[in-house]
Design a protein around this motif. Structure first.
Motif, PDB file in Angstrom:
ATOM      1  N   ALA A  48     -95.344 -15.087  11.805  1.00 11.21           N
ATOM      2  CA  ALA A  48     -94.272 -15.250  12.795  1.00 11.21           C
ATOM      3  C   ALA A  48     -94.029 -16.726  13.080  1.00 11.21           C
ATOM      4  CB  ALA A  48     -94.628 -14.511  14.075  1.00 11.21           C
ATOM      5  N   LYS A  49     -95.105 -17.474  13.188  1.00 11.74           N
ATOM      6  CA  LYS A  49     -94.971 -18.903  13.486  1.00 11.74           C
ATOM      7  C   LYS A  49     -94.297 -19.625  12.318  1.00 11.74           C
ATOM      8  CE  LYS A  49     -97.392 -22.833  15.357  1.00 11.74           C
ATOM      9  NZ  LYS A  49     -96.937 -23.085  16.697  1.00 11.74           N
ATOM     10  N   LYS A  50     -94.715 -19.281  11.114  1.00  9.97           N
ATOM     11  CA  LYS A  50     -94.177 -19.939   9.921  1.00  9.97           C
ATOM     12  C   LYS A  50     -92.673 -19.687   9.795  1.00  9.97           C
ATOM     13  CE  LYS A  50     -94.943 -20.574   5.010  1.00  9.97           C
ATOM     14  NZ  LYS A  50     -95.499 -19.990   3.785  1.00  9.97           N
ATOM     15  N   TYR A  51     -92.244 -18.480  10.101  1.00  6.95           N
ATOM     16  CA  TYR A  51     -90.827 -18.145   9.949  1.00  6.95           C
ATOM     17  C   TYR A  51     -90.079 -18.154  11.282  1.00  6.95           C
ATOM     18  CZ  TYR A  51     -92.064 -17.156   5.167  1.00  6.95           C
ATOM     19  OH  TYR A  51     -92.520 -17.289   3.879  1.00  6.95           O
ATOM     20  N   ASN A  52     -90.669 -18.867  12.250  1.00  4.57           N
ATOM     21  CA  ASN A  52     -89.964 -19.142  13.507  1.00  4.57           C
ATOM     22  C   ASN A  52     -89.511 -17.938  14.311  1.00  4.57           C
ATOM     23  OD1 ASN A  52     -89.950 -21.864  14.132  1.00  4.57           O
ATOM     24  ND2 ASN A  52     -88.574 -22.260  12.401  1.00  4.57           N
ATOM     25  N   TYR A  53     -90.373 -16.980  14.477  1.00  5.33           N
ATOM     26  CA  TYR A  53     -90.037 -15.856  15.349  1.00  5.33           C
ATOM     27  C   TYR A  53     -90.436 -16.191  16.779  1.00  5.33           C
ATOM     28  CZ  TYR A  53     -88.998 -12.859  11.388  1.00  5.33           C
ATOM     29  OH  TYR A  53     -88.430 -12.300  10.280  1.00  5.33           O
ATOM     30  N   ASP A  54     -89.691 -15.657  17.734  1.00  7.88           N
ATOM     31  CA  ASP A  54     -89.996 -15.935  19.143  1.00  7.88           C
ATOM     32  C   ASP A  54     -90.954 -14.912  19.722  1.00  7.88           C
ATOM     33  OD1 ASP A  54     -88.011 -18.063  19.383  1.00  7.88           O
ATOM     34  OD2 ASP A  54     -86.593 -16.431  19.055  1.00  7.88           O
ATOM     35  N   THR A  55     -90.873 -13.694  19.200  1.00 10.79           N
ATOM     36  CA  THR A  55     -91.646 -12.607  19.781  1.00 10.79           C
ATOM     37  C   THR A  55     -92.324 -11.798  18.684  1.00 10.79           C
ATOM     38  OG1 THR A  55     -90.024 -12.433  21.544  1.00 10.79           O
ATOM     39  CG2 THR A  55     -91.507 -10.582  21.266  1.00 10.79           C
ATOM     40  N   VAL A  56     -93.576 -11.429  18.940  1.00 12.39           N
ATOM     41  CA  VAL A  56     -94.272 -10.533  18.022  1.00 12.39           C
ATOM     42  C   VAL A  56     -94.595  -9.253  18.763  1.00 12.39           C
ATOM     43  CG1 VAL A  56     -96.489 -10.120  16.906  1.00 12.39           C
ATOM     44  CG2 VAL A  56     -95.270 -12.231  16.456  1.00 12.39           C
ATOM     45  N   ILE A  57     -94.260  -8.118  18.160  1.00 14.53           N
ATOM     46  CA  ILE A  57     -94.683  -6.853  18.753  1.00 14.53           C
ATOM     47  C   ILE A  57     -95.653  -6.168  17.804  1.00 14.53           C
ATOM     48  CG2 ILE A  57     -93.969  -4.605  19.624  1.00 14.53           C
ATOM     49  CD1 ILE A  57     -91.300  -5.818  20.325  1.00 14.53           C
ATOM     50  N   GLN A  58     -96.829  -5.885  18.356  1.00 17.63           N
ATOM     51  CA  GLN A  58     -97.852  -5.199  17.579  1.00 17.63           C
ATOM     52  C   GLN A  58     -97.542  -3.706  17.577  1.00 17.63           C
ATOM     53  OE1 GLN A  58    -101.626  -5.770  19.448  1.00 17.63           O
ATOM     54  NE2 GLN A  58    -102.521  -4.047  18.350  1.00 17.63           N
ATOM     55  N   PHE A  59     -97.504  -3.121  16.387  1.00 13.04           N
ATOM     56  CA  PHE A  59     -97.056  -1.737  16.256  1.00 13.04           C
ATOM     57  C   PHE A  59     -97.964  -1.044  15.250  1.00 13.04           C
ATOM     58  CE2 PHE A  59     -94.189   1.635  14.819  1.00 13.04           C
ATOM     59  CZ  PHE A  59     -93.546   1.992  15.985  1.00 13.04           C
ATOM     60  N   MET A  94     -82.926 -13.974  20.459  1.00 11.10           N
ATOM     61  CA  MET A  94     -84.377 -13.955  20.308  1.00 11.10           C
ATOM     62  C   MET A  94     -84.755 -13.271  18.988  1.00 11.10           C
ATOM     63  SD  MET A  94     -87.087 -13.399  23.325  1.00 11.10           S
ATOM     64  CE  MET A  94     -87.164 -11.664  23.556  1.00 11.10           C
ATOM     65  N   LYS A  95     -85.558 -13.980  18.185  1.00 14.61           N
ATOM     66  CA  LYS A  95     -85.997 -13.387  16.912  1.00 14.61           C
ATOM     67  C   LYS A  95     -87.270 -12.584  17.141  1.00 14.61           C
ATOM     68  CE  LYS A  95     -85.910 -15.457  12.702  1.00 14.61           C
ATOM     69  NZ  LYS A  95     -86.322 -16.562  11.835  1.00 14.61           N
ATOM     70  N   VAL A  96     -87.209 -11.305  16.807  1.00 17.10           N
ATOM     71  CA  VAL A  96     -88.346 -10.424  17.075  1.00 17.10           C
ATOM     72  C   VAL A  96     -88.966  -9.948  15.765  1.00 17.10           C
ATOM     73  CG1 VAL A  96     -89.074  -8.278  18.155  1.00 17.10           C
ATOM     74  CG2 VAL A  96     -87.290  -9.646  19.213  1.00 17.10           C
ATOM     75  N   LEU A  97     -90.280 -10.000  15.703  1.00 19.04           N
ATOM     76  CA  LEU A  97     -90.989  -9.514  14.521  1.00 19.04           C
ATOM     77  C   LEU A  97     -91.935  -8.381  14.919  1.00 19.04           C
ATOM     78  CD1 LEU A  97     -91.709 -10.061  11.446  1.00 19.04           C
ATOM     79  CD2 LEU A  97     -93.652 -11.330  12.331  1.00 19.04           C
ATOM     80  N   ILE A  98     -91.827  -7.266  14.192  1.00 18.73           N
ATOM     81  CA  ILE A  98     -92.759  -6.165  14.423  1.00 18.73           C
ATOM     82  C   ILE A  98     -93.906  -6.318  13.435  1.00 18.73           C
ATOM     83  CG2 ILE A  98     -92.947  -3.653  14.663  1.00 18.73           C
ATOM     84  CD1 ILE A  98     -90.563  -4.635  16.148  1.00 18.73           C
ATOM     85  N   VAL A  99     -95.121  -6.463  13.934  1.00 20.05           N
ATOM     86  CA  VAL A  99     -96.275  -6.580  13.050  1.00 20.05           C
ATOM     87  C   VAL A  99     -96.965  -5.220  12.945  1.00 20.05           C
ATOM     88  CG1 VAL A  99     -98.540  -7.625  12.731  1.00 20.05           C
ATOM     89  CG2 VAL A  99     -96.637  -9.021  13.517  1.00 20.05           C
ATOM     90  N   VAL A 100     -97.040  -4.714  11.734  1.00 24.34           N
ATOM     91  CA  VAL A 100     -97.666  -3.402  11.520  1.00 24.34           C
ATOM     92  C   VAL A 100     -98.950  -3.583  10.728  1.00 24.34           C
ATOM     93  CG1 VAL A 100     -97.312  -1.073  10.615  1.00 24.34           C
ATOM     94  CG2 VAL A 100     -95.352  -2.416  11.385  1.00 24.34           C
ATOM     95  N   PRO A 101    -100.107  -3.619  11.414  1.00 23.84           N
ATOM     96  CA  PRO A 101    -101.357  -3.713  10.675  1.00 23.84           C
ATOM     97  C   PRO A 101    -101.649  -2.370   9.998  1.00 23.84           C
ATOM     98  CG  PRO A 101    -101.802  -3.537  13.026  1.00 23.84           C
ATOM     99  CD  PRO A 101    -100.320  -3.545  12.870  1.00 23.84           C
ATOM    100  N   ALA A 102    -102.039  -2.407   8.731  1.00 24.55           N
ATOM    101  CA  ALA A 102    -102.277  -1.151   8.017  1.00 24.55           C
ATOM    102  C   ALA A 102    -103.550  -1.230   7.201  1.00 24.55           C
ATOM    103  CB  ALA A 102    -101.094  -0.845   7.109  1.00 24.55           C
ATOM    104  N   TYR A 103    -104.479  -0.349   7.504  1.00 20.28           N
ATOM    105  CA  TYR A 103    -105.669  -0.226   6.665  1.00 20.28           C
ATOM    106  C   TYR A 103    -105.803   1.242   6.262  1.00 20.28           C
ATOM    107  CZ  TYR A 103    -110.478  -0.082   5.136  1.00 20.28           C
ATOM    108  OH  TYR A 103    -111.612   0.126   4.398  1.00 20.28           O
ATOM    109  N   ASN A 104    -105.635   1.513   4.996  1.00 17.76           N
ATOM    110  CA  ASN A 104    -105.667   2.890   4.471  1.00 17.76           C
ATOM    111  C   ASN A 104    -104.721   3.818   5.231  1.00 17.76           C
ATOM    112  OD1 ASN A 104    -107.521   2.008   2.670  1.00 17.76           O
ATOM    113  ND2 ASN A 104    -109.271   3.030   3.602  1.00 17.76           N
ATOM    114  N   GLU A 105    -103.469   3.409   5.309  1.00 22.82           N
ATOM    115  CA  GLU A 105    -102.472   4.204   6.026  1.00 22.82           C
ATOM    116  C   GLU A 105    -101.428   4.763   5.064  1.00 22.82           C
ATOM    117  OE1 GLU A 105    -102.800   5.157   8.905  1.00 22.82           O
ATOM    118  OE2 GLU A 105    -103.833   3.689  10.138  1.00 22.82           O
ATOM    119  N   ALA A 106    -101.821   5.042   3.833  1.00 22.43           N
ATOM    120  CA  ALA A 106    -100.861   5.504   2.822  1.00 22.43           C
ATOM    121  C   ALA A 106    -100.078   6.726   3.294  1.00 22.43           C
ATOM    122  CB  ALA A 106    -101.584   5.823   1.523  1.00 22.43           C
TER     123      ALA A 106
END
Lengths: 230, 109
Positions: A73-84, A1-13
């Motif tokens: 994730a869809k473009k690079y064929n990941y099966d799972t996205v985890i929001q982090f 299973m290909k897993v992608l961790i998505v890290v949204p960042a707004y002003n998180e320097a």
């Protein structure tokens, strides 16, 4: 299973380096930072450290950043996205638990929950969480102990849903929508830290607005989502 | 309806009409968007010229004063317009968001 961790960042320097270090050290999954047009030097840090990141040209908020991650994730064929979250509140060592739960129990969505085994502390914030929990139970009959948790894993089915339906946000009302669509949602126990740097997105007024939006959305909109036969 | 109100309505309607035409000529307003305002200003002119008809309708509909009927019509018209505008903003918002995502994915290295 290909897993992608998505890290949204707004002003998180101040937090992003620590977050990515945590992910790299404590998990073996790919990650992507979605820089939501930060006004501080978040992007510079990403370039200097050669992080894997996407940069949005216009600031559009958390939902958009998550959706961006889903599209990637869809473009690079990941099966799972985890929001982090990029603010250092989440710990990467629990990522594996989420993925395992997903594989073993065949879940569509897994929530990293603070209160599976532990009791909810009594505070105003948790009072809000309780209200949302109650309303979700009222409308779906399901019990989610930590509906506001920002650490969630989604499988392909949920990812497609997110990409195709722009009204879906990474918020509790979307869980009700997914329940109504017949997706399986489970929780696993995680720990979360308090935020060290930077300001939380929710101040008092925003919290009230948030609660109002959630309650309204769950009761009057998501509650009437139709189940699709699949 | 008093004469003053009728005159004000006519003047405002004519001004609205002229402004619409000017903006369309300057290409700052699309013809499709101008139609609703031009029709609106025509209706207002008709209402102020044929005030007897307005009085007759307002009595039939049970309004206490004809002027209330005029305001009622205007408010209804404005509410619908705001709603349509709101929907358009939502659609535009979505389009810009998708563009935002598209650019971001394109520029990804």
């Amino acid at each position: 299973m290909k897993v992608l961790i998505v890290v949204p960042a707004y002003n998180e320097a101040l937090n992003i380096e620590k977050t990515i270090k945590d992910i790299k050290e404590n998990s073996c999954y790919d990650y992507i930072i979605v820089n939501d047009c930060s006004t501080d030097n978040t992007e510079e840090i990403c370039i200097n450290n050669k992080y894997n990141y996407l940069s949005l040209p216009v600031n559009y908020g958390l939902s958009s950043a998550i959706q961006m991650g889903m599209k990637y994730a869809k473009k690079y064929n990941y099966d799972t996205v985890i929001q982090f979250d990029g603010d250092g509140q989440h710990s990467a060592k629990y990522l594996e638990d989420i993925v395992k739960k997903m594989e073993n129990d065949n879940c569509d969505i897994v929530i990293g929950s603070r209160f599976v085994n532990k009791k909810k502390p009594k505070s105003i914030r948790m009072f809000g969480s309780n209200i949302i929990e109650f309303i979700i139970r009222l409308t779906t009959g399901k019990k989610i102990k930590d509906p506001t948790s920002g650490m969630r894993g989604y499988n392909k089915k949920a990812i497609d849903e997110f990409i195709n339906n722009p009204s879906l946000t990474p918020e509790p009302d979307t869980l009700v929508y997914f329940y109504k669509k017949g997706l399986k949602i489970e929780e696993v126990q995680v720990e979360m830290k308090e935020r060290e740097f930077g300001e939380s997105y929710l101040n008092t007024l925003k919290s009230i607005e948030y609660m109002f939006n959630m309650v309204f959305s769950i009761l009057f909109i998501r509650n009437f989502s139709r189940k699709r036969c699949k | 309806m008093t004469l003053t109100l009728r005159i004000i309505l006519i003047v405002v309607s004519v001004l609205t009409f002229l402004l619409c035409i000017r903006r369309v000529k300057q290409a700052k307003l699309q013809i499709i968007d101008s139609v609703i305002w031009i029709i609106g200003s025509f209706v207002l002119i008709l209402m102020s010229v044929f005030s007897n008809a307005v009085e007759w309708i307002s009595v039939k509909l049970g309004f206490l004063a004809p002027v209330n009927f005029v305001f009622f019509t205007i408010i209804g018209f404005l509410l619908i317009e705001t709603f349509i505008t709101n929907i358009r903003i939502s659609v535009l918002n979505e389009k810009i968001k998708n563009l935002n995502h598209y650019i971001s994915l394109k520029e990804y290295k």
